[in-house]
Design a protein around this motif. Structure first.
Motif, PDB file in Angstrom:
ATOM      1  N   ASP A  20     -66.858 -18.583  13.270  1.00  0.00           N
ATOM      2  CA  ASP A  20     -66.892 -17.212  13.822  1.00  0.00           C
ATOM      3  C   ASP A  20     -66.418 -17.197  15.274  1.00  0.00           C
ATOM      4  OD1 ASP A  20     -67.853 -16.485  11.393  1.00  0.00           O
ATOM      5  OD2 ASP A  20     -69.914 -16.089  12.031  1.00  0.00           O
ATOM      6  N   PHE A  21     -66.897 -18.161  16.043  1.00  0.00           N
ATOM      7  CA  PHE A  21     -66.537 -18.224  17.467  1.00  0.00           C
ATOM      8  C   PHE A  21     -65.025 -18.386  17.638  1.00  0.00           C
ATOM      9  CE2 PHE A  21     -65.585 -20.702  21.286  1.00  0.00           C
ATOM     10  CZ  PHE A  21     -66.176 -19.911  22.270  1.00  0.00           C
ATOM     11  N   LEU A  22     -64.431 -19.300  16.885  1.00  0.00           N
ATOM     12  CA  LEU A  22     -62.986 -19.545  17.007  1.00  0.00           C
ATOM     13  C   LEU A  22     -62.176 -18.331  16.553  1.00  0.00           C
ATOM     14  CD1 LEU A  22     -62.844 -23.257  15.756  1.00  0.00           C
ATOM     15  CD2 LEU A  22     -62.431 -22.474  18.089  1.00  0.00           C
ATOM     16  N   ASN A  23     -62.628 -17.704  15.457  1.00  0.00           N
ATOM     17  CA  ASN A  23     -61.930 -16.497  14.983  1.00  0.00           C
ATOM     18  C   ASN A  23     -62.008 -15.363  15.993  1.00  0.00           C
ATOM     19  OD1 ASN A  23     -60.748 -17.256  12.599  1.00  0.00           O
ATOM     20  ND2 ASN A  23     -62.539 -16.811  11.344  1.00  0.00           N
ATOM     21  N   GLU A  24     -63.204 -15.174  16.563  1.00  0.00           N
ATOM     22  CA  GLU A  24     -63.373 -14.107  17.569  1.00  0.00           C
ATOM     23  C   GLU A  24     -62.451 -14.327  18.767  1.00  0.00           C
ATOM     24  OE1 GLU A  24     -67.550 -14.145  18.468  1.00  0.00           O
ATOM     25  OE2 GLU A  24     -68.049 -13.542  16.413  1.00  0.00           O
ATOM     26  N   ASN A  28     -56.405 -19.910  15.362  1.00  0.00           N
ATOM     27  CA  ASN A  28     -55.826 -19.904  14.019  1.00  0.00           C
ATOM     28  C   ASN A  28     -56.550 -20.916  13.111  1.00  0.00           C
ATOM     29  OD1 ASN A  28     -54.108 -19.819  11.822  1.00  0.00           O
ATOM     30  ND2 ASN A  28     -52.464 -20.958  12.837  1.00  0.00           N
ATOM     31  N   VAL A  29     -57.728 -20.516  12.588  1.00  0.00           N
ATOM     32  CA  VAL A  29     -58.505 -21.419  11.724  1.00  0.00           C
ATOM     33  C   VAL A  29     -57.966 -21.318  10.292  1.00  0.00           C
ATOM     34  CG1 VAL A  29     -60.801 -22.063  10.885  1.00  0.00           C
ATOM     35  CG2 VAL A  29     -60.542 -21.129  13.189  1.00  0.00           C
ATOM     36  N   LEU A  30     -57.376 -22.390   9.812  1.00  0.00           N
ATOM     37  CA  LEU A  30     -56.769 -22.375   8.474  1.00  0.00           C
ATOM     38  C   LEU A  30     -57.830 -22.467   7.370  1.00  0.00           C
ATOM     39  CD1 LEU A  30     -53.797 -24.882   8.945  1.00  0.00           C
ATOM     40  CD2 LEU A  30     -53.719 -22.402   9.086  1.00  0.00           C
ATOM     41  N   ALA A  31     -58.833 -23.328   7.603  1.00  0.00           N
ATOM     42  CA  ALA A  31     -59.840 -23.560   6.557  1.00  0.00           C
ATOM     43  C   ALA A  31     -61.022 -24.303   7.167  1.00  0.00           C
ATOM     44  CB  ALA A  31     -59.239 -24.406   5.430  1.00  0.00           C
ATOM     45  N   SER A  32     -62.142 -24.291   6.437  1.00  0.00           N
ATOM     46  CA  SER A  32     -63.284 -25.085   6.885  1.00  0.00           C
ATOM     47  C   SER A  32     -63.840 -25.884   5.709  1.00  0.00           C
ATOM     48  CB  SER A  32     -64.354 -24.184   7.509  1.00  0.00           C
ATOM     49  OG  SER A  32     -64.720 -23.159   6.627  1.00  0.00           O
ATOM     50  N   ALA A  33     -64.443 -27.024   6.029  1.00  0.00           N
ATOM     51  CA  ALA A  33     -64.942 -27.928   4.989  1.00  0.00           C
ATOM     52  C   ALA A  33     -66.392 -28.297   5.290  1.00  0.00           C
ATOM     53  CB  ALA A  33     -64.086 -29.188   4.964  1.00  0.00           C
ATOM     54  N   PHE A 106     -73.284 -28.241  23.472  1.00  0.00           N
ATOM     55  CA  PHE A 106     -72.370 -27.534  24.380  1.00  0.00           C
ATOM     56  C   PHE A 106     -71.101 -27.081  23.658  1.00  0.00           C
ATOM     57  CE2 PHE A 106     -74.567 -30.877  26.811  1.00  0.00           C
ATOM     58  CZ  PHE A 106     -75.325 -30.079  27.646  1.00  0.00           C
ATOM     59  N   ALA A 107     -71.107 -27.177  22.330  1.00  0.00           N
ATOM     60  CA  ALA A 107     -69.857 -26.963  21.574  1.00  0.00           C
ATOM     61  C   ALA A 107     -69.194 -25.630  21.884  1.00  0.00           C
ATOM     62  CB  ALA A 107     -70.118 -27.096  20.080  1.00  0.00           C
ATOM     63  N   LEU A 108     -69.971 -24.542  21.835  1.00  0.00           N
ATOM     64  CA  LEU A 108     -69.335 -23.233  22.035  1.00  0.00           C
ATOM     65  C   LEU A 108     -68.863 -23.057  23.472  1.00  0.00           C
ATOM     66  CD1 LEU A 108     -71.452 -20.822  19.788  1.00  0.00           C
ATOM     67  CD2 LEU A 108     -69.467 -22.201  19.208  1.00  0.00           C
ATOM     68  N   GLU A 109     -69.576 -23.665  24.424  1.00  0.00           N
ATOM     69  CA  GLU A 109     -69.145 -23.562  25.825  1.00  0.00           C
ATOM     70  C   GLU A 109     -67.881 -24.396  26.067  1.00  0.00           C
ATOM     71  OE1 GLU A 109     -72.428 -24.800  28.404  1.00  0.00           O
ATOM     72  OE2 GLU A 109     -73.789 -24.073  26.851  1.00  0.00           O
ATOM     73  N   GLU A 110     -67.785 -25.531  25.382  1.00  0.00           N
ATOM     74  CA  GLU A 110     -66.732 -26.488  25.730  1.00  0.00           C
ATOM     75  C   GLU A 110     -65.515 -26.481  24.819  1.00  0.00           C
ATOM     76  OE1 GLU A 110     -68.354 -30.390  26.053  1.00  0.00           O
ATOM     77  OE2 GLU A 110     -69.530 -29.904  27.826  1.00  0.00           O
ATOM     78  N   ILE A 111     -65.660 -25.913  23.617  1.00  0.00           N
ATOM     79  CA  ILE A 111     -64.584 -26.069  22.633  1.00  0.00           C
ATOM     80  C   ILE A 111     -63.266 -25.444  23.112  1.00  0.00           C
ATOM     81  CG2 ILE A 111     -64.939 -24.032  21.128  1.00  0.00           C
ATOM     82  CD1 ILE A 111     -64.495 -27.664  19.898  1.00  0.00           C
ATOM     83  N   GLU A 112     -63.376 -24.340  23.871  1.00  0.00           N
ATOM     84  CA  GLU A 112     -62.149 -23.704  24.410  1.00  0.00           C
ATOM     85  C   GLU A 112     -61.419 -24.657  25.364  1.00  0.00           C
ATOM     86  OE1 GLU A 112     -60.650 -20.678  24.214  1.00  0.00           O
ATOM     87  OE2 GLU A 112     -62.034 -19.606  22.915  1.00  0.00           O
ATOM     88  N   ASN A 113     -62.182 -25.248  26.292  1.00  0.00           N
ATOM     89  CA  ASN A 113     -61.580 -26.197  27.242  1.00  0.00           C
ATOM     90  C   ASN A 113     -60.988 -27.390  26.504  1.00  0.00           C
ATOM     91  OD1 ASN A 113     -62.352 -24.682  29.403  1.00  0.00           O
ATOM     92  ND2 ASN A 113     -64.235 -25.810  29.794  1.00  0.00           N
ATOM     93  N   CYS A 114     -61.716 -27.805  25.482  1.00  0.00           N
ATOM     94  CA  CYS A 114     -61.271 -28.956  24.698  1.00  0.00           C
ATOM     95  C   CYS A 114     -59.935 -28.646  24.012  1.00  0.00           C
ATOM     96  CB  CYS A 114     -62.337 -29.310  23.672  1.00  0.00           C
ATOM     97  SG  CYS A 114     -61.880 -30.710  22.646  1.00  0.00           S
TER      98      CYS A 114
END
Length: 209
Positions: A20-24, A28-33, A106-114
């Motif tokens: 949800d966070f990445l889509n918002e 471009n999330v192709l799929a999740s597993a 910290f995933a949601l805080e850091e994933i953008e920077n990552c």
């Protein structure tokens, strides 16, 4: 253009939250597993730019998937998300050339920077993780040395003479001197006497193979 992403985590809430966070944020999330087997199948089918993987999953761990992708020469850049603040896992990730290592809290805080770092071809490791492990940065240019050159530098750090190194490697002392010149050039050291010896002593912990 936004990079294509596949995500995998065996915790449904974490997976949904990340998706949800990445889509918002227009990624471009192709799929999740929800396990390692699915993740590997999706990566092979889509060859996304980035795969964000939980380290611990059924069937295959994130590290095992990274190993398989590397063996198959897949260009997908791997980012691991985990609760593990573990030096062994961190070093295994570094050795596999993994692009990101993000702590879940910290995933949601850091994933953008990552993701930004990964797009630029730079590795990203959670600052909290590095602080926790008190990780020392690898010396500059160390990755330009061959295994043979690393072995020579290791022996230099152990106070071995050129003749002793030549004997150990069954090469001539002159060849050892050539190698030393190349190593000094690759490491961009000043061509002062003992500059390589001093460097080898200071960085001996990074020379164990």
């Amino acid at each position: 253009m936004n990079p294509s992403i596949i995500i995998a985590d065996d915790h449904p809430l974490v997976l949904k939250g990340l998706h949800d966070f990445l889509n918002e944020n227009d990624h471009n999330v192709l799929a999740s597993a929800k396990n390692g087997k699915e993740a590997l199948t999706l990566i092979k089918a889509h060859v996304p730019d980035i795969a964000i993987l939980d380290i611990k999953m059924p069937f295959y761990s994130g590290l095992e998937i990274a190993k398989k992708c590397k063996a198959d020469n897949l260009p997908t850049k791997i980012v691991l998300i985990t609760f593990e603040k573990d030096e062994k896992t961190y070093l295994a990730a570094k050795n596999l050339g993994i692009y990101g290592y993000v702590l879940k809290e910290f995933a949601l805080e850091e994933i953008e920077n990552c993701i930004d770092s990964v797009i630029k071809g730079k590795q990203y490791f959670s600052p909290e993780l590095l602080k926790f492990l008190e990780v020392k940065e690898l010396p500059k240019h160390l990755d330009t040395l061959t295994d043979h050159e690393l072995r020579i530098v290791k022996m230099i750090s152990e106070n071995k003479t050129g003749v002793e190194i030549a004997d150990t490697l069954s090469i001539s002392p002159r060849t050892v001197e050539k190698h030393k010149s190349n190593i000094i050039r690759k490491l961009k050291l000043e061509s002062k006497q003992n500059s390589l010896l001093i460097w080898a002593k200071e960085n001996s912990e990074f020379l164990d193979q």
